[in-house]
Design a protein around this motif. Structure first.
Motif, PDB file in Angstrom:
ATOM      1  N   ARG A  78      34.192  -3.013   1.686  1.00 48.89           N
ATOM      2  CA  ARG A  78      35.097  -3.571   0.683  1.00 48.89           C
ATOM      3  C   ARG A  78      36.152  -4.016   1.271  1.00 48.89           C
ATOM      4  NH1 ARG A  78      34.850   1.548  -3.749  1.00 48.89           N
ATOM      5  NH2 ARG A  78      32.751   1.911  -3.627  1.00 48.89           N
ATOM      6  N   LEU A  79      36.895  -3.532   2.421  1.00 47.56           N
ATOM      7  CA  LEU A  79      38.144  -4.003   2.946  1.00 47.56           C
ATOM      8  C   LEU A  79      37.923  -4.987   3.903  1.00 47.56           C
ATOM      9  CD1 LEU A  79      39.708  -0.382   3.482  1.00 47.56           C
ATOM     10  CD2 LEU A  79      40.170  -1.945   1.619  1.00 47.56           C
ATOM     11  N   GLY A  80      36.489  -5.364   4.352  1.00 40.05           N
ATOM     12  CA  GLY A  80      36.283  -6.355   5.315  1.00 40.05           C
ATOM     13  C   GLY A  80      36.320  -5.751   6.536  1.00 40.05           C
ATOM     14  N   VAL A  81      35.974  -4.584   6.796  1.00 36.59           N
ATOM     15  CA  VAL A  81      36.093  -3.875   8.124  1.00 36.59           C
ATOM     16  C   VAL A  81      34.716  -3.327   8.523  1.00 36.59           C
ATOM     17  CG1 VAL A  81      38.674  -3.785   8.141  1.00 36.59           C
ATOM     18  CG2 VAL A  81      37.125  -1.845   7.569  1.00 36.59           C
ATOM     19  N   SER A  82      34.677  -3.116   9.829  1.00 35.47           N
ATOM     20  CA  SER A  82      33.543  -2.442  10.300  1.00 35.47           C
ATOM     21  C   SER A  82      33.278  -1.021   9.674  1.00 35.47           C
ATOM     22  CB  SER A  82      33.511  -2.059  11.997  1.00 35.47           C
ATOM     23  OG  SER A  82      32.484  -1.245  12.325  1.00 35.47           O
ATOM     24  N   SER A  83      32.330  -0.724   9.128  1.00 37.30           N
ATOM     25  CA  SER A  83      31.824   0.755   8.557  1.00 37.30           C
ATOM     26  C   SER A  83      30.821   1.199   9.516  1.00 37.30           C
ATOM     27  CB  SER A  83      31.394   0.486   7.202  1.00 37.30           C
ATOM     28  OG  SER A  83      29.999  -0.132   7.250  1.00 37.30           O
ATOM     29  N   GLU A  84      30.645   0.926  10.793  1.00 35.35           N
ATOM     30  CA  GLU A  84      29.951   1.726  11.690  1.00 35.35           C
ATOM     31  C   GLU A  84      30.331   1.721  13.078  1.00 35.35           C
ATOM     32  OE1 GLU A  84      28.254   4.238  12.907  1.00 35.35           O
ATOM     33  OE2 GLU A  84      26.564   3.913  11.616  1.00 35.35           O
ATOM     34  N   PHE A  85      30.397   2.866  13.717  1.00 37.20           N
ATOM     35  CA  PHE A  85      30.970   3.030  14.971  1.00 37.20           C
ATOM     36  C   PHE A  85      30.294   1.808  15.659  1.00 37.20           C
ATOM     37  CE2 PHE A  85      31.414   7.514  13.834  1.00 37.20           C
ATOM     38  CZ  PHE A  85      32.683   7.457  13.459  1.00 37.20           C
ATOM     39  N   SER A  86      31.066   1.332  16.768  1.00 34.73           N
ATOM     40  CA  SER A  86      30.575   0.476  17.870  1.00 34.73           C
ATOM     41  C   SER A  86      30.619   1.018  19.240  1.00 34.73           C
ATOM     42  CB  SER A  86      31.292  -1.121  17.724  1.00 34.73           C
ATOM     43  OG  SER A  86      30.630  -1.860  18.847  1.00 34.73           O
ATOM     44  N   PRO A  87      29.901   1.197  20.042  1.00 35.68           N
ATOM     45  CA  PRO A  87      28.187   1.086  19.681  1.00 35.68           C
ATOM     46  C   PRO A  87      27.757   2.241  18.605  1.00 35.68           C
ATOM     47  CG  PRO A  87      28.482   2.059  21.828  1.00 35.68           C
ATOM     48  CD  PRO A  87      29.731   1.470  21.354  1.00 35.68           C
ATOM     49  N   SER A  88      26.783   1.757  17.826  1.00 39.58           N
ATOM     50  CA  SER A  88      26.116   2.834  17.004  1.00 39.58           C
ATOM     51  C   SER A  88      25.502   4.094  17.635  1.00 39.58           C
ATOM     52  CB  SER A  88      25.223   2.173  16.051  1.00 39.58           C
ATOM     53  OG  SER A  88      23.948   1.910  16.794  1.00 39.58           O
ATOM     54  N   PRO A  89      25.185   5.196  17.050  1.00 39.33           N
ATOM     55  CA  PRO A  89      24.693   6.316  17.715  1.00 39.33           C
ATOM     56  C   PRO A  89      23.442   5.992  18.729  1.00 39.33           C
ATOM     57  CG  PRO A  89      25.389   7.030  15.488  1.00 39.33           C
ATOM     58  CD  PRO A  89      25.671   5.482  15.660  1.00 39.33           C
ATOM     59  N   GLN A  90      22.564   5.281  17.950  1.00 37.04           N
ATOM     60  CA  GLN A  90      21.293   4.737  18.817  1.00 37.04           C
ATOM     61  C   GLN A  90      21.483   3.851  19.915  1.00 37.04           C
ATOM     62  OE1 GLN A  90      18.345   5.901  18.356  1.00 37.04           O
ATOM     63  NE2 GLN A  90      17.622   4.536  20.120  1.00 37.04           N
ATOM     64  N   GLU A  91      22.534   2.942  19.611  1.00 33.35           N
ATOM     65  CA  GLU A  91      22.886   2.057  20.654  1.00 33.35           C
ATOM     66  C   GLU A  91      23.630   2.679  21.810  1.00 33.35           C
ATOM     67  OE1 GLU A  91      23.812  -1.950  18.000  1.00 33.35           O
ATOM     68  OE2 GLU A  91      25.430  -0.649  18.280  1.00 33.35           O
ATOM     69  N   THR A  92      24.500   3.640  21.444  1.00 29.12           N
ATOM     70  CA  THR A  92      24.943   4.736  22.590  1.00 29.12           C
ATOM     71  C   THR A  92      23.903   5.289  23.400  1.00 29.12           C
ATOM     72  OG1 THR A  92      26.998   5.208  21.278  1.00 29.12           O
ATOM     73  CG2 THR A  92      26.613   6.634  22.945  1.00 29.12           C
ATOM     74  N   LEU A  93      22.969   5.852  22.728  1.00 26.87           N
ATOM     75  CA  LEU A  93      21.931   6.452  23.836  1.00 26.87           C
ATOM     76  C   LEU A  93      21.106   5.497  24.382  1.00 26.87           C
ATOM     77  CD1 LEU A  93      20.573   9.153  21.224  1.00 26.87           C
ATOM     78  CD2 LEU A  93      21.969   9.520  23.045  1.00 26.87           C
ATOM     79  N   GLU A  94      20.751   4.515  23.853  1.00 30.00           N
ATOM     80  CA  GLU A  94      20.149   3.439  24.681  1.00 30.00           C
ATOM     81  C   GLU A  94      21.063   2.673  25.848  1.00 30.00           C
ATOM     82  OE1 GLU A  94      19.352   0.327  21.782  1.00 30.00           O
ATOM     83  OE2 GLU A  94      17.561   1.457  20.917  1.00 30.00           O
ATOM     84  N   LEU A  95      22.314   2.548  25.757  1.00 32.46           N
ATOM     85  CA  LEU A  95      22.988   2.358  26.761  1.00 32.46           C
ATOM     86  C   LEU A  95      23.129   3.454  27.653  1.00 32.46           C
ATOM     87  CD1 LEU A  95      26.337   0.636  24.851  1.00 32.46           C
ATOM     88  CD2 LEU A  95      24.896  -0.406  26.708  1.00 32.46           C
ATOM     89  N   VAL A  96      23.300   4.687  27.569  1.00 31.72           N
ATOM     90  CA  VAL A  96      23.303   5.658  28.464  1.00 31.72           C
ATOM     91  C   VAL A  96      22.055   5.607  29.458  1.00 31.72           C
ATOM     92  CG1 VAL A  96      23.200   8.190  28.759  1.00 31.72           C
ATOM     93  CG2 VAL A  96      24.778   7.251  27.214  1.00 31.72           C
ATOM     94  N   GLY A  97      21.041   5.403  28.628  1.00 32.69           N
ATOM     95  CA  GLY A  97      19.659   5.486  29.446  1.00 32.69           C
ATOM     96  C   GLY A  97      19.393   4.254  30.381  1.00 32.69           C
ATOM     97  N   ARG A  98      19.915   3.309  30.001  1.00 33.34           N
ATOM     98  CA  ARG A  98      19.818   1.867  30.650  1.00 33.34           C
ATOM     99  C   ARG A  98      20.886   1.685  31.584  1.00 33.34           C
ATOM    100  NH1 ARG A  98      20.048  -0.923  26.600  1.00 33.34           N
ATOM    101  NH2 ARG A  98      21.889  -1.888  26.769  1.00 33.34           N
ATOM    102  N   THR A  99      22.258   1.923  31.395  1.00 31.56           N
ATOM    103  CA  THR A  99      23.258   1.890  32.371  1.00 31.56           C
ATOM    104  C   THR A  99      24.108   2.873  32.845  1.00 31.56           C
ATOM    105  OG1 THR A  99      24.929   1.545  30.602  1.00 31.56           O
ATOM    106  CG2 THR A  99      23.803  -0.548  31.023  1.00 31.56           C
ATOM    107  N   TYR A 100      24.083   3.945  32.340  1.00 34.76           N
ATOM    108  CA  TYR A 100      24.868   5.111  32.858  1.00 34.76           C
ATOM    109  C   TYR A 100      24.373   5.694  34.250  1.00 34.76           C
ATOM    110  CZ  TYR A 100      27.283   9.817  32.856  1.00 34.76           C
ATOM    111  OH  TYR A 100      28.353  10.537  33.281  1.00 34.76           O
ATOM    112  N   GLN A 101      25.291   5.720  35.503  1.00 37.58           N
ATOM    113  CA  GLN A 101      24.685   5.889  36.502  1.00 37.58           C
ATOM    114  C   GLN A 101      24.914   7.377  37.232  1.00 37.58           C
ATOM    115  OE1 GLN A 101      25.318   2.726  39.377  1.00 37.58           O
ATOM    116  NE2 GLN A 101      25.080   1.027  37.847  1.00 37.58           N
ATOM    117  N   GLN A 102      25.726   8.087  36.361  1.00 34.77           N
ATOM    118  CA  GLN A 102      26.251   9.322  37.098  1.00 34.77           C
ATOM    119  C   GLN A 102      25.133  10.351  36.934  1.00 34.77           C
ATOM    120  OE1 GLN A 102      27.399  12.122  38.769  1.00 34.77           O
ATOM    121  NE2 GLN A 102      29.055  10.782  38.632  1.00 34.77           N
ATOM    122  N   GLU A 103      24.605  10.942  37.798  1.00 36.50           N
ATOM    123  CA  GLU A 103      23.695  12.085  38.010  1.00 36.50           C
ATOM    124  C   GLU A 103      23.899  13.429  37.548  1.00 36.50           C
ATOM    125  OE1 GLU A 103      22.037  11.735  41.896  1.00 36.50           O
ATOM    126  OE2 GLU A 103      21.149   9.593  41.642  1.00 36.50           O
TER     127      GLU A 103
END
Length: 243
Positions: A134-159
């Motif tokens: 209604r206020l014209g702002v984002s209503s979901e976190f960026s990245p979203s929960p699913q996107e966060t996990l996908e990023l971790v699996g694809r790009t996070y390098q700390q073992e």
């Protein structure tokens, strides 16, 4: 030791240092980490660890805040005489921000994630999520929960990652994160279970600050000391805990 503020960082500097802890707290507790997490962070500093705690107010753009925290910590390292081993330490939302650091975890030796939380905006901030469109702002976190996990699996390098789950924590999502981390080649992540709840790392400092020393719970202080000791032994080695 006395707390000192350097920009958006609150810092503790022991007389001798064998490591640097870069801490991001969870949600609105993180606005004043020197108060909200005082007891836990001072317990870590008593282990001869420099503590840099980032102060922030959470928003919807978690990637932007992860980048901001990373830049603040990088500047904070310039004020350290030596370049000690670095542990990234997060609580709740702070874990997510560390995982989203633009260096993908390369410029540290390990991450300790307490009570990892990756809920959607609708669950975390239901009123803002409802009003956002209604206020014209984002209503979901960026990245979203699913996107966060996908990023971790694809790009996070700390073992090396230690995920800490408290037994009475209904908000913890460490199991899903551990599954993603362990799906990477060469991963050395581990899960540690401790007594307590989602606010265990923060509540001792809050209670002492609001009610005074008479409100201290010796059992809770022992829990913080044991947790700090376990993190140090896992990070620095089995003989690296001060008595």
């Amino acid at each position: 030791m006395n707390w000192r503020q350097r920009g958006s960082l609150w810092c503790l500097r022991p007389s001798r240092a064998r490591g640097l802890v870069e801490f991001i707290g969870g949600s609105y507790l993180a606005a004043t980490p020197q108060i909200s997490y005082r007891r836990f962070l001072e317990t870590l500093a008593a282990q001869d660890l420099i503590v840099h705690a980032w102060s922030y107010v959470p928003g919807f753009d978690h990637q932007a805040q992860a980048n901001e925290a990373w830049r603040a910590f990088r500047q904070g390292r310039e004020a350290v005489d030596q370049q000690p081993r670095i542990l990234r330490l997060g609580h709740s939302l702070g874990c997510k921000l560390h995982l989203l650091a633009p260096d993908n975890g390369r410029n540290c030796s390990a991450l300790a994630a307490l009570s990892f939380n990756n809920f959607s905006a609708e669950r975390s901030v239901p009123l803002l999520a409802e009003l956002g469109p209604r206020l014209g702002v984002s209503s979901e976190f960026s990245p979203s929960p699913q996107e966060t996990l996908e990023l971790v699996g694809r790009t996070y390098q700390q073992e090396r990652n230690l995920l800490v789950r408290f037994q009475r924590d209904g908000l913890d999502q460490s199991a899903r994160l551990l599954q993603v981390l362990q799906g990477r080649q060469g991963d050395q992540s581990a899960l540690l279970e401790r007594p307590g709840d989602h606010l265990s790392p923060a509540s001792a400092g809050l209670r002492q600050n609001l009610l005074g020393r008479w409100a201290d719970d010796p059992a809770r202080q022992r829990e913080m000391e044991q947790l700090a000791g376990q993190i140090c032994r896992w990070w620095l080695g089995p003989d690296q805990t001060r008595s």
